[in-house]
Design a protein around this motif. Structure first.
Motif, PDB file in Angstrom:
ATOM      1  N   CYS A   3       0.817  -1.219   0.000  1.00 50.10           N
ATOM      2  CA  CYS A   3       0.000   0.000   0.000  1.00 50.10           C
ATOM      3  C   CYS A   3       0.848   1.265   0.000  1.00 50.10           C
ATOM      4  O   CYS A   3       0.480   2.251  -0.638  1.00 50.10           O
ATOM      5  N   HIS A  29      -3.565  -3.213  -7.974  1.00 51.38           N
ATOM      6  CA  HIS A  29      -3.564  -3.171  -6.515  1.00 51.38           C
ATOM      7  C   HIS A  29      -4.956  -2.877  -5.953  1.00 51.38           C
ATOM      8  O   HIS A  29      -5.411  -3.567  -5.041  1.00 51.38           O
ATOM      9  N   CYS A  33      -6.964  -4.655  -3.068  1.00 56.65           N
ATOM     10  CA  CYS A  33      -6.808  -4.024  -1.753  1.00 56.65           C
ATOM     11  C   CYS A  33      -8.007  -3.133  -1.453  1.00 56.65           C
ATOM     12  O   CYS A  33      -8.229  -2.130  -2.128  1.00 56.65           O
ATOM     13  N   CYS A  36      -6.983   0.641  -0.142  1.00 55.38           N
ATOM     14  CA  CYS A  36      -6.591   1.612  -1.164  1.00 55.38           C
ATOM     15  C   CYS A  36      -7.757   1.930  -2.092  1.00 55.38           C
ATOM     16  O   CYS A  36      -7.921   3.065  -2.552  1.00 55.38           O
TER      17      CYS A  36
END
Ligand SMILES: [Zn+2]
Length: 148
Positions: A3, A29, A33, A36
């Protein structure tokens, strides 16, 4: 990819300033995630609010109508003022000639003078009444504008 490396890229991602490789990394990502992804959503939300705030709050049509309204009111008020001045001038002349040529003429009967005088007085009272009503309406209109 962690992150800490992605978060600094999020602003650039929103602004479209990243290269293809960075975009791919960010998208890969945030797909996995949640943290995020949530941060990106929050940033988008704030962006949207900021953009809305910087936009002109009123559409052009509203302002067009607003200025037309002010112009129309002004026009009407000026019309009334000019009309009133004209009426005052005319009535003053009429009163002057009437008193000199009619009421002060000893050949005309007192009853006729009384009759004509009553008609004129009544007309003046009616005119003043209508005028006062109009003035009240203009004042009232102005307050309504403030309320809006
Ligand atoms: Zn993350």
């Amino acid at each position: 990819m962690n992150c800490d490396k992605i978060k600094p890229l999020l602003v650039g991602y929103l602004d479209g300033e990243l290269d293809d490789e960075q975009i791919r990394r960010v998208e890969e990502h945030i797909a996995v995630c949640r943290e995020c992804s949530a941060e990106l959503d929050e940033m988008k939300r704030v962006r949207k609010i900021l953009r809305k705030m910087s936009e002109p709050t009123m559409p052009d049509a509203f302002w067009q109508q607003y200025w037309n309204g002010i112009y129309n009111r002004l026009e009407r008020q000026i019309g009334w003022i000019i009309f009133s001045i004209g009426m005052i001038v005319l009535l003053s002349f009429a009163a002057y000639y009437l008193i000199e040529d009619f009421f002060l003429d000893p050949k005309i009967s007192l009853l006729l003078k009384f009759g004509i005088g009553a008609v004129i007085l009544g007309a003046i009272i009616l005119l003043v009444s209508v005028f006062r009503e109009k003035m009240f309406a203009i004042k009232h209109e102005r307050y309504r504008e403030v309320d809006r």
